[in-house]
Design an enzyme around this catalytic site. Structure first.
Site, PDB file in Angstrom:
ATOM      1  N   ASP A  95       0.743  -0.788   0.806  1.00  0.00           N
ATOM      2  CA  ASP A  95       0.187  -0.044   0.374  1.00  0.00           C
ATOM      3  C   ASP A  95       0.739   1.117   0.307  1.00  0.00           C
ATOM      4  OD1 ASP A  95       0.998   0.311   2.693  1.00  0.00           O
ATOM      5  OD2 ASP A  95      -1.188   0.348   3.714  1.00  0.00           O
ATOM      6  N   CYS A 113       3.116  -2.993   3.497  1.00  0.00           N
ATOM      7  CA  CYS A 113       2.668  -2.291   4.485  1.00  0.00           C
ATOM      8  C   CYS A 113       3.741  -0.572   5.290  1.00  0.00           C
ATOM      9  CB  CYS A 113       1.146  -2.460   4.786  1.00  0.00           C
ATOM     10  SG  CYS A 113       1.245  -3.243   6.173  1.00  0.00           S
ATOM     11  N   THR A 120       3.516  -0.879   8.253  1.00  0.00           N
ATOM     12  CA  THR A 120       3.718  -2.097   9.623  1.00  0.00           C
ATOM     13  C   THR A 120       4.410  -3.059   9.123  1.00  0.00           C
ATOM     14  OG1 THR A 120       2.244  -2.069  10.216  1.00  0.00           O
ATOM     15  CG2 THR A 120       2.987  -0.659  11.636  1.00  0.00           C
ATOM     16  N   HIS A 125      12.027 -22.700   9.640  1.00  0.00           N
ATOM     17  CA  HIS A 125      11.711 -23.383  10.742  1.00  0.00           C
ATOM     18  C   HIS A 125       9.590 -23.425  10.325  1.00  0.00           C
ATOM     19  CE1 HIS A 125      14.104 -23.507  14.376  1.00  0.00           C
ATOM     20  NE2 HIS A 125      15.127 -23.921  13.315  1.00  0.00           N
ATOM     21  N   HIS A 162      10.643 -29.644  11.715  1.00  0.00           N
ATOM     22  CA  HIS A 162       9.088 -28.795  11.572  1.00  0.00           C
ATOM     23  C   HIS A 162       8.037 -29.731  10.541  1.00  0.00           C
ATOM     24  CE1 HIS A 162      12.365 -26.127  13.197  1.00  0.00           C
ATOM     25  NE2 HIS A 162      13.132 -27.248  12.883  1.00  0.00           N
TER      26      HIS A 162
HETATM   27  C1  RB5 Z   1      -2.092   2.534   6.174  1.00  0.00           C
HETATM   28  O1  RB5 Z   1      -1.809   4.074   7.015  1.00  0.00           O
HETATM   29  C2  RB5 Z   1      -1.528   1.965   7.166  1.00  0.00           C
HETATM   30  O2  RB5 Z   1      -2.513   1.550   7.984  1.00  0.00           O
HETATM   31  C3  RB5 Z   1      -1.117   0.362   6.774  1.00  0.00           C
HETATM   32  O3  RB5 Z   1      -0.183   0.770   5.966  1.00  0.00           O
HETATM   33  C4  RB5 Z   1      -0.123  -0.463   7.715  1.00  0.00           C
HETATM   34  O4  RB5 Z   1       0.694  -0.033   8.489  1.00  0.00           O
HETATM   35  C5  RB5 Z   1      -1.310  -1.343   8.699  1.00  0.00           C
HETATM   36  O5  RB5 Z   1      -1.199  -2.356   8.676  1.00  0.00           O
END
Ligand code: RB5
Length: 147
Positions: A9, A66, A68, A99, A134
Site C-alpha cells: 500500500d 505496508c 508496519t 522453521h 518442522h
Molecule cells: C496505512 O496508513 C497503514 O495503516 C497501513 O499501511 C498498515 O500499516 C496497516 O497495517
C-alpha cells in the site's frame, strides 16, 4: 525458476520499490501487483492479490509491504496455503523460512528502511526450509486451516 509476487500500500511503497529494484538487478522474475504511487489505498486489496497469486501456485513466494507489515500479514494469513510472516530483522527472516516455511514476507515501510528491506528479502528468498521435525508442525498448521 523462482517467481515472486510483490505488493504494497502507500505506507510500503518505498521499500517495495527497493525490493523490486533488487529483483530486477538479480534478474529474478516477479510481478508487481501494485500499488504504484503514494495515493492512499486499502492494503487488504493488494495483500489479497499477492496472497492469491502465491496460493494458486503461480508464484513461489510473495513479498508485501505496508506501514508496519502487520495489516498485510493479517490479510495474507486468511488465504488458504499462505504462511505469512512480519519480519524486521535478519534472524527472523532466516528462521521463518527454515522453521515456518513461510511463503510470504511482510515488511513495514514505517519500521525499516530500504537497505534493511532488501537485506531481509534477500535472506528470505535464499533460505530453504529445514524440513525434518518442522514438517510435522507445518502440517499441523494446515490441519487447523482445513478444520
Ligand atoms: C496505512 O496508513 C497503514 O495503516 C497501513 O499501511 C498498515 O500499516 C496497516 O497495517
Amino acid at each position: 525458476m523462482k517467481k515472486i509476487a510483490l505488493g504494497c500500500d502507500h505506507g510500503g511503497l518505498d521499500i517495495k520499490n527497493a525490493v523490486r529494484d533488487y529483483l530486477e538487478a538479480q534478474k529474478i522474475a516477479y510481478t508487481d501487483f501494485g500499488t504504484f504511487n503514494t495515493d492512499s489505498v486499502d492494503y487488504p486489496e493488494f495483500a489479497l492479490k499477492v496472497a492469491d497469486a502465491v496460493a494458486n501456485g503461480d508464484y513461489e513466494s510473495g513479498i508485501i509491504c505496508c506501514g508496519t507489515g502487520i495489516g498485510v500479514s493479517m490479510v495474507a494469513n486468511k488465504v488458504k496455503g499462505i504462511r505469512a510472516a512480519v519480519v524486521t530483522d535478519e534472524f527472523c527472516a532466516e528462521m521463518t523460512r527454515r522453521h515456518n516455511n513461510a511463503n510470504v514476507l511482510c515488511m513495514g515501510g514505517r519500521v525499516i528502511d530500504r537497505v534493511k528491506a532488501v537485506k531481509l528479502a534477500e535472506i528470505f528468498l535464499n533460505t530453504e526450509f529445514d524440513g525434518g521435525r518442522h514438517e510435522k508442525r507445518i502440517n499441523m498448521i494446515t490441519e487447523i486451516e482445513n478444520r
